[in-house]
Design an enzyme around this catalytic site. Structure first.
Site, PDB file in Angstrom:
ATOM      1  N   CYS A  18     113.604  98.527  74.210  1.00 46.26           N
ATOM      2  CA  CYS A  18     114.185  98.040  72.948  1.00 46.26           C
ATOM      3  C   CYS A  18     113.392  96.910  72.312  1.00 46.26           C
ATOM      4  O   CYS A  18     113.089  96.943  71.123  1.00 46.26           O
ATOM      5  CB  CYS A  18     115.645  97.646  73.152  1.00 46.26           C
ATOM      6  SG  CYS A  18     115.905  96.229  74.255  1.00 46.26           S
TER       7      CYS A  18
ATOM      8  N   HIS B  62     119.638  93.481  74.863  1.00 44.44           N
ATOM      9  CA  HIS B  62     119.340  94.676  74.068  1.00 44.44           C
ATOM     10  C   HIS B  62     119.261  94.283  72.595  1.00 44.44           C
ATOM     11  O   HIS B  62     120.015  93.430  72.137  1.00 44.44           O
ATOM     12  CB  HIS B  62     120.409  95.752  74.270  1.00 44.44           C
ATOM     13  CG  HIS B  62     120.038  97.066  73.664  1.00 44.44           C
ATOM     14  ND1 HIS B  62     118.983  97.823  74.126  1.00 44.44           N
ATOM     15  CD2 HIS B  62     120.552  97.745  72.619  1.00 44.44           C
ATOM     16  CE1 HIS B  62     118.872  98.924  73.386  1.00 44.44           C
ATOM     17  NE2 HIS B  62     119.817  98.897  72.468  1.00 44.44           N
TER      18      HIS B  62
ATOM     19  N   HIS C 245     117.262 101.898  67.635  1.00 42.38           N
ATOM     20  CA  HIS C 245     116.858 101.162  68.832  1.00 42.38           C
ATOM     21  C   HIS C 245     116.306 102.115  69.877  1.00 42.38           C
ATOM     22  O   HIS C 245     116.521 103.328  69.809  1.00 42.38           O
ATOM     23  CB  HIS C 245     118.058 100.390  69.401  1.00 42.38           C
ATOM     24  CG  HIS C 245     119.210 101.276  69.799  1.00 42.38           C
ATOM     25  ND1 HIS C 245     119.741 101.266  71.058  1.00 42.38           N
ATOM     26  CD2 HIS C 245     119.918 102.209  69.113  1.00 42.38           C
ATOM     27  CE1 HIS C 245     120.738 102.142  71.126  1.00 42.38           C
ATOM     28  NE2 HIS C 245     120.865 102.724  69.953  1.00 42.38           N
TER      29      HIS C 245
END
Length: 160
Positions: free
Chosen positions: A57, A108, A120
């Site tokens: 990510c 994240h 993402h």
């Protein structure tokens, strides 16, 4: 009561034009980010990866932003220290959205696309994908958003 003179009228006109230009500029940059981000859809997910053969990510976000000349740190935790905090209701295309997934800190990150969607590199989907912020998994883990693009195309200072 304010007296309007030609110079104050010109200044207001200039301020309005500058404001509109800044708005269009930030929208243009946001659309460029979305274009670059979507070009990488379906790239495989790989923890610690930063190539087209596998990316995580934060590596993904770093790569997309580098394409518009913004250098971000490598980890989601460090990226969370960049830019200006943004309320969910004020999200703009290109803002970064952060989550606590496997750790007690921001672990994240994704890029906001508008309409409550973000893109993402997902370990759950095993690829770069688009999800909704309303998806229960992400809704429960959402911890905030940051704006790293200013209207004048300069990175804002880090928050203290």
């Amino acid at each position: 009561m304010e007296v309007k003179t030609p110079s104050t009228t010109k200044k207001r006109s200039f301020d309005l034009i500058f404001s509109v230009q800044s708005c269009f500029f930030s929208q243009y940059i946001g659309l460029k980010i979305v274009l670059f981000a979507k070009k990488m859809l379906d790239i495989p997910y790989r923890f610690g990866g930063n190539s087209l053969f596998g990316i995580d990510c934060s590596g993904y976000v770093k790569k997309v932003y580098s394409l518009i000349g913004i250098n971000l740190p490598r980890s989601a935790r460090e990226q969370f220290t960049e830019g200006k905090s943004v309320e969910t209701e004020e999200l703009n295309i290109g803002d970064l959205v952060f989550f606590k997934t496997y750790a007690s800190f921001p672990s994240h990150v994704g890029i906001y696309l508008g309409n409550n969607l973000f893109i993402h590199a997902s370990s759950r989907s095993k690829k770069v994908t688009i999800d909704s912020l309303d998806t229960p998994y992400y809704f429960k883990r959402f911890i905030g958003a940051k704006r790293v693009i200013q209207d004048n195309n300069e990175k804002p200072e880090k928050e203290s």
